[in-house]
Structures are given as structure tokens and as C-alpha cells.
Design an enzyme around this catalytic site. Structure first.
Site, mmCIF file in Angstrom:
data_model
loop_
_atom_site.group_PDB
_atom_site.id
_atom_site.type_symbol
_atom_site.label_atom_id
_atom_site.label_comp_id
_atom_site.label_asym_id
_atom_site.label_seq_id
_atom_site.Cartn_x
_atom_site.Cartn_y
_atom_site.Cartn_z
ATOM 1 N N GLU A 77 1.275 -1.064 0.553
ATOM 2 C CA GLU A 77 -0.623 -0.055 -0.393
ATOM 3 C C GLU A 77 0.629 1.222 0.472
ATOM 4 O O GLU A 77 1.712 1.191 0.707
ATOM 5 C CB GLU A 77 -0.409 0.462 1.460
ATOM 6 N N LYS A 178 -10.152 0.702 -0.580
ATOM 7 C CA LYS A 178 -9.993 0.507 0.895
ATOM 8 C C LYS A 178 -11.299 1.115 1.168
ATOM 9 O O LYS A 178 -11.900 1.781 1.046
ATOM 10 C CB LYS A 178 -9.044 0.563 1.211
ATOM 11 N N CYS A 210 -4.682 -3.493 4.798
ATOM 12 C CA CYS A 210 -4.272 -3.158 5.693
ATOM 13 C C CYS A 210 -5.576 -3.020 7.236
ATOM 14 O O CYS A 210 -5.075 -3.845 7.033
ATOM 15 C CB CYS A 210 -3.583 -0.639 5.350
#
Length: 518
Positions: A77, A178, A210
């Protein structure tokens, strides 16, 4: 002529028919990020020039992966342009990324005259030139109209933190926005958490990013509802001891959910962004922990792992464990904060104890152990059952045996890398009211974090050691998430602040101010 991937597919099908185990070769890149100037808006040409060193590094590492016959490569990321942007400053880096569910798109072979797809073309060609699946993270800009869309931002477009996947021909086959942002004012939150999967000759993969790992959707729903056995995970993860160091929690998630988990982190150890690995349901196949602050420091990790056609997660809790009467509910020796939550603790005083029990609310934690506790080391058994409310809200149930930072009970739960006591055996279980529990064992090698791999066993919610630990223990934890009791959105975006993506519950976030990052 039969292509490599046709041959692999036929071989996989034959192995299935014969009942033989199948493997694939995975790679993750911990990338030593080259950070652009993020203090002012630049032109599109300058943005591409700033991103160039990172893309060159991706090309170099992909060629190395190809030389090792890697099948799939995962990059981090924020690995192309970094973090710490204001919304307008990030804008020149972004590209409009089509949805592969509706459009077939191969940037590498598309017309060179198509504007503003430079990075997509570069990534597509990396996949095509190196004959591998490539997972990358890049910003997607989707236009909208404030006249027809009440949620459309005032600048007339959405900006999404986005994972994209290219197949070995360079075709875009997956795009994921995301959902759970953390200190990312530069991005918009999508309306829904998407369950995005892509198929390969060596299994079905899910993708999320994440901080998403902390929540039911998409992390759990991909595995439980869609039966995905393999996860690709671009991340910019800041270590947060004692429970959420990158290598610690990502390996625990893989084992707890019974999946292959390919985690690629950025490498910025000066801010505790580091720790990547290829994790399986049986432990870490390979991982990398390097907190040395020096030039470079990135690493390409490669491992052969078994194909998982479905997850093999360990369901439920072991109800046959004896119930101790040593302490009743919510009795304890002392309280102390761990991960900004107030735990109930009981200290470890002897090297050999039949059982210790400590309870908090409805959770009672049990521990048995044999250890050579070094003089000067203080350990405690802790329990927490409640809503975590520090920079996000989500319900936790945690049983832990951990090394205190010093001899004071008030230091139990404070981060430490120092330990000298070796445990010959340790056994932890609890009265968890959730099946979503993840086993963590973290050791110290002269201040460097080390995972317990071959020593760790986890079944029916019980953490046990098969063999004596060979290094001093920092913590052994069963980390539980009770998603049904989550409250709020589960993400944190401070109003009026410059944003940076610490990505995960950073315990020391105040130490990593925007002034430092920018």
C-alpha cells in the site's frame, strides 16, 4: 504451442484428480519507499517523475521474481507515491481505473495515445513482461456530479485508495476500493465494503488493504461467505506492540482463519512501518522484520506454499477445558493499560504454575506455563473484554501472557522489545464468546521481533506450544474480535488534520506527528 499458464492449469487439474497436494510460488515485496515532495500541488508530469524511482524498483524486483519462477507478486500500500498528502496535493498522481467486472482492459497493449493511464500501463507491462500476477496499490479517481450525487465531493470526483491486480498477460482482473480508512483524509470511503476476488490456476484470491483486516467486511466475509482460501494484502502497517506488530498479527490472522496470507508492507523503520510475510494456516512460510534505520532495507520474499481451495479455519472453543475457581469474574491482582485498554492482570511469580486465571467482564483467561523467569523480568496474565475506543471503535476479547516493560505493574502492557526469560511450555485459553480468535506468540532476539513458527499449535481457540520456545518471550496472546458488538464506523479520520496512513491502530500515533512525516 501450450502456454506456461495452460500447462500449469492442466497440471493443477491433474493433481486434483489424483488427490495430490499442489503448490504455487508467491512473492511479497517490502518496499523501501522513495517519498515525493508532498508539501504543494505539482503537475501531472512532475507527479510521474516523483513516482518513477518506486516504479523502477517494482520493475527490478519483478524481474528478480521472474528469474525465480514466481507466480504472484504483491507490492505494498502507498508503495508508488507514499502517504501524508492533502487531498488536492495527491490529485495529480491519480488515474481513473476502470472496473474489470464491466470492462476488459489491458493497458500494456492499449493505444499509447490514451491519456493519464501511465502508471496503469507501467504496472500492466510489469505483469506481462515477467509472466506473473501483479498486485499493486494506486489511487483511483472516479468523476461524479454534485447535481446528481449528493455524496459527490465538492471537487467533482471521488478519490479511492485502490488495490489493482493484473494477470500474466497484463489484463486488469480486479479492482478493490479500501473501505476502512485510517488517517486518510485524501481518500473517500466507498459506500459499501466490496468482496473482490480473482481466479488463478492455483486458487481463488481475495483482496483487501491494511486496516480492513480489523473488520468483518470485507476481511471475514471474503473467507467465511465466499470460501476464499488465499488473501493478498497490500499494507502500510505501523507496528503497535504488544498485540499488533505487523508480523505478529498478520501471521495470527492467517492461522486463525486458516488461509494463505500474502502481506507486503512499506519499509520505513524510522516510523515503525515494516514487517512483511507469506503466512499460511500452519504459520509463517517466510517473513521479514528489519527495524534498522539505514538506506535501503527493502526485501523480496519468496516461498512455495500449498494451494488452498478453501479456508481451513479452526472453529469454536474447546469446552472441555477445566474451569478453575482461583478467581471469580472481574477479580484481579492489578489493572494496567495495554493497547490503550484497561486490562485486568495477575502477575507470574513462579517458574512452574499449574494454572493462573484472570477475568474481565464475561471473559475468563486461563494460562499454564513452565518457564525460567529471569531475575528482573516481570510477566503477567491479562484479560480484556470490551469495546476498544481509542482511534476507532471495535469490540475485543483478549487473553495474554506478556512481558512488562519494567518491574512496575503499571508497565504491564507498555511496548517493550527486551526480554530474557525462556518458556519451556505455555498454554492459553479463555471463555471467548466469539469464534474469531487469532493466536500470537512473539519472542525477542536481542531486541528484534521473532515469530514462534514450528513451536506454535492452535486448535479450538486454545494456544499451545508443541516444543519449548528457543528465545525469550515477549507475549503469547489469543486475540479475539467480536464483530457483532462493534460500535460506530470502525475508522478514524481526525477533522481538520493533515493525514497520514498509519493504517493500524497506532499505539504511539502521537509520536509520529504530521510535522515529522511531512
Amino acid at each position: 504451442m501450450v502456454s506456461r499458464w495452460t500447462y500449469i492449469t492442466l497440471t493443477m487439474l491433474l493433481c486434483v484428480e489424483l488427490g495430490e497436494s499442489r503448490t504455487f510460488r508467491a512473492a511479497v515485496l517490502e518496499h523501501a519507499l522513495h517519498l515525493p515532495n508532498r508539501s504543494f500541488v505539482v503537475s501531472r508530469q512532475q507527479a510521474l517523475a516523483y513516482a518513477e524511482p518506486n516504479l523502477v524498483e517494482f520493475e527490478r524486483e519483478a524481474a528478480t521474481a521472474r528469474a525465480q519462477n514466481v507466480d504472484i507478486l504483491v507490492t505494498p500500500e502507498d508503495g508508488i507515491y507514499g502517504m501524508g498528502y492533502k487531498r488536492a496535493v495527491l490529485r495529480p498522481y491519480l488515474e481513473t481505473i476502470p472496473d474489470p467486472k464491466h470492462v476488459t482492459w489491458n493497458p500494456c497493449t492499449a493505444s499509447a495515445h490514451i491519456p493519464n493511464v501511465d502508471v496503469q500501463r507501467r504496472l500492466s507491462c510489469i505483469a506481462r513482461d515477467n509472466d506473473l500476477y501483479l498486485v499493486a496499490n494506486y489511487g483511483d479517481m472516479q468523476p461524479c456530479s454534485i447535481l446528481t450525487d449528493s455524496n459527490c465531493p465538492s471537487d467533482g470526483h471521488y478519490q479511492y485508495n485502490t488495490d489493482i491486480v493484473f494477470d500474466p498477460n497484463g489484463t486488469l482482473i480486479a479492482r478493490y476500493h479500501k473501505k476502512h480508512l485510517f488517517f486518510e483524509d485524501q481518500f473517500d470511503e466507498p459506500a459499501e465494503a466490496e468482496n473482490i476476488v480473482f481466479e488463478t490456476p492455483f486458487g481463488k484470491f481475495g483482496v483487501f488493504t491494511c486496516f480492513d483486516i480489523m473488520f468483518d467486511k470485507p476481511a471475514i466475509s471474503l473467507i467465511q461467505d465466499l470460501g476464499v482460501g488465499n488473501i493478498v494484502f497490500p499494507t502500510a502497517w505501523m507496528d503497535a506492540l504488544p498485540f499488533l506488530a505487523a508480523v505478529e498479527f498478520h501471521s495470527a490472522f492467517a492461522m486463525g482463519m486458516g488461509v494463505n496470507f500474502l502481506a507486503a508492507n512499506i519499509h520505513r523503520p524510522e516510523y515503525r512501518f515494516h514487517g512483511s510475510g507469506i503466512y499460511t494456516s500452519d504459520g509463517a512460510a517466510v517473513y521479514y522484520y528489519n527495524d534498522t534505520v539505514s538506506p535501503g532495507g527493502g526485501k523480496l520474499l519468496v516461498a512455495d506454499i500449498q494451494v488452498l481451495d478453501k479456508p481451513t479455519r479452526r472453529l469454536g472453543n474447546d469446552q472441555t477445558k477445566p474451569v478453575s475457581s482461583m478467581l471469580s469474574v472481574d477479580q484481579y491482582e492489578f489493572k494496567s493499560y495495554a493497547f490503550n485498554d484497561l486490562f485486568n492482570f495477575v502477575s507470574l511469580r513462579d517458574s512452574n504454575v499449574d494454572e493462573i486465571k484472570v477475568c474481565h467482564n464475561a471473559l475468563c483467561c486461563h494460562a499454564k506455563y513452565t518457564a525460567d523467569i529471569h531475575e528482573g523480568d516481570t510477566y503477567a496474565v491479562g484479560a480484556f473484554d470490551g469495546l476498544h475506543t481509542y482511534e476507532g471503535q471495535y469490540y475485543l476479547q483478549i487473553c495474554t501472557v506478556l512481558k512488562c516493560a519494567n518491574s512496575s505493574f503499571s508497565s504491564c502492557g507498555s511496548p517493550t522489545l527486551d526480554a530474557r526469560s525462556v518458556f519451556s511450555s505455555i498454554n492459553i485459553w479463555g471463555t471467548f464468546s466469539t469464534p474469531y480468535v487469532f493466536p500470537e506468540v512473539l519472542m525477542s532476539d536481542k531486541g528484534s521481533l521473532v515469530l514462534a513458527q514450528t513451536q506454535l499449535s492452535f486448535k479450538n481457540g486454545t494456544l499451545d506450544t508443541r516444543n519449548p520456545l528457543d528465545l525469550p518471550l515477549l507475549s503469547a496472546t489469543v486475540f479475539g474480535r467480536k464483530y457483532s458488538l462493534d460500535d460506530g464506523h470502525g475508522y478514524y479520520t481526525p477533522s481538520g488534520s493533515n493525514s497520514h496512513d498509519s493504517c493500524v491502530l497506532a499505539l504511539f500515533l502521537s509520536l509520529v506527528s504530521m510535522k515529522l512525516l511531512l
